[in-house]
Design a protein around this motif. Sequence first.
Motif, PDB file in Angstrom:
ATOM      1  N   PRO A  31       0.767  -1.075  -0.120  1.00 12.57           N
ATOM      2  CA  PRO A  31      -0.021   0.243  -0.136  1.00 12.57           C
ATOM      3  C   PRO A  31       0.913   1.224  -0.208  1.00 12.57           C
ATOM      4  O   PRO A  31       0.395   2.504  -0.702  1.00 12.57           O
ATOM      5  N   VAL A  32       2.156   1.179   0.513  1.00  9.39           N
ATOM      6  CA  VAL A  32       2.936   2.328   0.602  1.00  9.39           C
ATOM      7  C   VAL A  32       3.420   2.610  -0.603  1.00  9.39           C
ATOM      8  O   VAL A  32       3.328   3.984  -1.333  1.00  9.39           O
ATOM      9  N   LEU A  33       3.727   1.386  -1.631  1.00  4.88           N
ATOM     10  CA  LEU A  33       4.171   1.880  -3.029  1.00  4.88           C
ATOM     11  C   LEU A  33       2.795   2.269  -3.916  1.00  4.88           C
ATOM     12  O   LEU A  33       2.976   2.947  -4.719  1.00  4.88           O
ATOM     13  N   GLY A  34       1.763   1.622  -3.504  1.00  9.54           N
ATOM     14  CA  GLY A  34       0.626   1.914  -4.183  1.00  9.54           C
ATOM     15  C   GLY A  34       0.201   3.431  -4.182  1.00  9.54           C
ATOM     16  O   GLY A  34      -0.212   4.132  -5.134  1.00  9.54           O
ATOM     17  N   MET A 201      -0.348  -1.182  -9.858  1.00  8.26           N
ATOM     18  CA  MET A 201      -0.159  -1.432  -8.717  1.00  8.26           C
ATOM     19  C   MET A 201      -1.663  -1.495  -8.107  1.00  8.26           C
ATOM     20  O   MET A 201      -1.947  -2.372  -7.101  1.00  8.26           O
ATOM     21  N   GLY A 202      -2.590  -0.986  -8.661  1.00 12.76           N
ATOM     22  CA  GLY A 202      -3.957  -1.167  -8.431  1.00 12.76           C
ATOM     23  C   GLY A 202      -4.311  -2.548  -8.626  1.00 12.76           C
ATOM     24  O   GLY A 202      -5.005  -3.117  -7.371  1.00 12.76           O
ATOM     25  N   GLY A 203      -3.858  -3.149  -9.408  1.00  7.98           N
ATOM     26  CA  GLY A 203      -4.359  -4.871  -9.608  1.00  7.98           C
ATOM     27  C   GLY A 203      -3.535  -5.560  -8.603  1.00  7.98           C
ATOM     28  O   GLY A 203      -4.033  -6.407  -8.103  1.00  7.98           O
ATOM     29  N   VAL A 204      -2.106  -5.375  -8.342  1.00  5.69           N
ATOM     30  CA  VAL A 204      -1.322  -5.836  -7.356  1.00  5.69           C
ATOM     31  C   VAL A 204      -2.115  -5.744  -5.738  1.00  5.69           C
ATOM     32  O   VAL A 204      -2.131  -6.809  -5.296  1.00  5.69           O
ATOM     33  N   ILE A 205      -2.606  -4.556  -5.614  1.00  2.82           N
ATOM     34  CA  ILE A 205      -3.282  -4.471  -4.307  1.00  2.82           C
ATOM     35  C   ILE A 205      -4.478  -5.100  -4.234  1.00  2.82           C
ATOM     36  O   ILE A 205      -4.802  -5.654  -3.136  1.00  2.82           O
ATOM     37  N   LEU A 206      -5.270  -4.943  -5.126  1.00  2.00           N
ATOM     38  CA  LEU A 206      -6.512  -5.824  -5.258  1.00  2.00           C
ATOM     39  C   LEU A 206      -6.495  -7.205  -5.361  1.00  2.00           C
ATOM     40  O   LEU A 206      -7.235  -7.671  -4.235  1.00  2.00           O
ATOM     41  N   PHE A 207      -5.587  -7.731  -5.786  1.00  2.00           N
ATOM     42  CA  PHE A 207      -5.456  -9.270  -5.720  1.00  2.00           C
ATOM     43  C   PHE A 207      -4.654  -9.872  -4.972  1.00  2.00           C
ATOM     44  O   PHE A 207      -4.719 -11.162  -4.535  1.00  2.00           O
ATOM     45  N   LEU A 208      -3.463  -9.251  -4.551  1.00  2.00           N
ATOM     46  CA  LEU A 208      -2.413  -9.681  -3.857  1.00  2.00           C
ATOM     47  C   LEU A 208      -2.638  -9.105  -2.183  1.00  2.00           C
ATOM     48  O   LEU A 208      -2.350 -10.111  -1.260  1.00  2.00           O
ATOM     49  N   TRP A 209      -2.455  -7.638  -1.974  1.00  2.00           N
ATOM     50  CA  TRP A 209      -2.507  -7.355  -0.806  1.00  2.00           C
ATOM     51  C   TRP A 209      -3.955  -7.331   0.036  1.00  2.00           C
ATOM     52  O   TRP A 209      -4.057  -7.881   1.071  1.00  2.00           O
TER      53      TRP A 209
END
Length: 299
Positions: A31-34, A201-209
């Motif tokens: 989330p910091v990177l996002g 990054m939106g995809g990474v946060i949505l599906f991974l974090w």
Amino acid sequence: MWLLLAFCSAALLGFYDVFKKKSLAGNAVLPVLGLNTLFSSLIFLPFILLSYLKPESLQDTIFFVPESGWEVHKFIILKSCIVLSSWIFGYFGMKHLPLTLVGPINATRPVMTLVGAMLIFGERLNVYQWIGVIMAIISLFLLSRSGKKEGINFTHNKWIWFIVLAALFGTASGLYDKYLMNHFNNMVVQSWYNIYQLFMMGGVILFLWLPKRKTTTPFHWSWCILLISVFLTAADFVYFYALSMEDSMISIVSMVRRGSVIVSFLFGAMMFHEKNLKSKIIDLVFVLIGMFFLYLGSK
């Protein structure tokens, strides 16, 4: 002029590293990177919109973003993938390692850039450049010894490898940047690669974090997160502008930008009270000597 801009970019990058380290302390990385990609995109969004809706307002300024088609944007998307890969590895490594160790490792990137230029563009190193490469290798060996004093084994610590991978992707990005700046407008590249990174990054946060956020390190807000984006955006803007100048050299610009290690090292010592500073200063001196010889060899 481009060399002065490179030094300015180096100072800004140093503060970027400091705020990044501060933001990641006990915090969730993704989330910091996002948020970093979000704030960076918001900085450039007004320039994109103004350039499209009211082009005369920015037409004769360095902030104008010309319209571009798929032929340009496909190259920018690749740039976003490379940079985001470097950031993900770099952020995780930065969180788990001392800043006084990460900074000097990142400072060896100009060596990788030179080797990349040698392999990809057929460039040949002169005596001074070879001395710079050797100094950088010695500094890495010394850094591994300093790391062992803190229980960090360079060959078996995955966070060290994360930083190395971040440096490799960063080097690829630097070599690619020179190509981009030779063919495309710097504002088009910088503004749109931030926008594309935001969606990635939106995809990474949505599906991974998000699905695992309750079982991992919790996220907490810090104003340093906003400062990451401000200093990175400023550093990159000056960097791209320097590379867009006709006589600029990526080998020298890359080397000068790694001078950011001086800022991050000082703050690592003063703000974070990191250990084994005496031995790390010796390591840093070898890095700086290596950078000096790279500069001599590239003149």
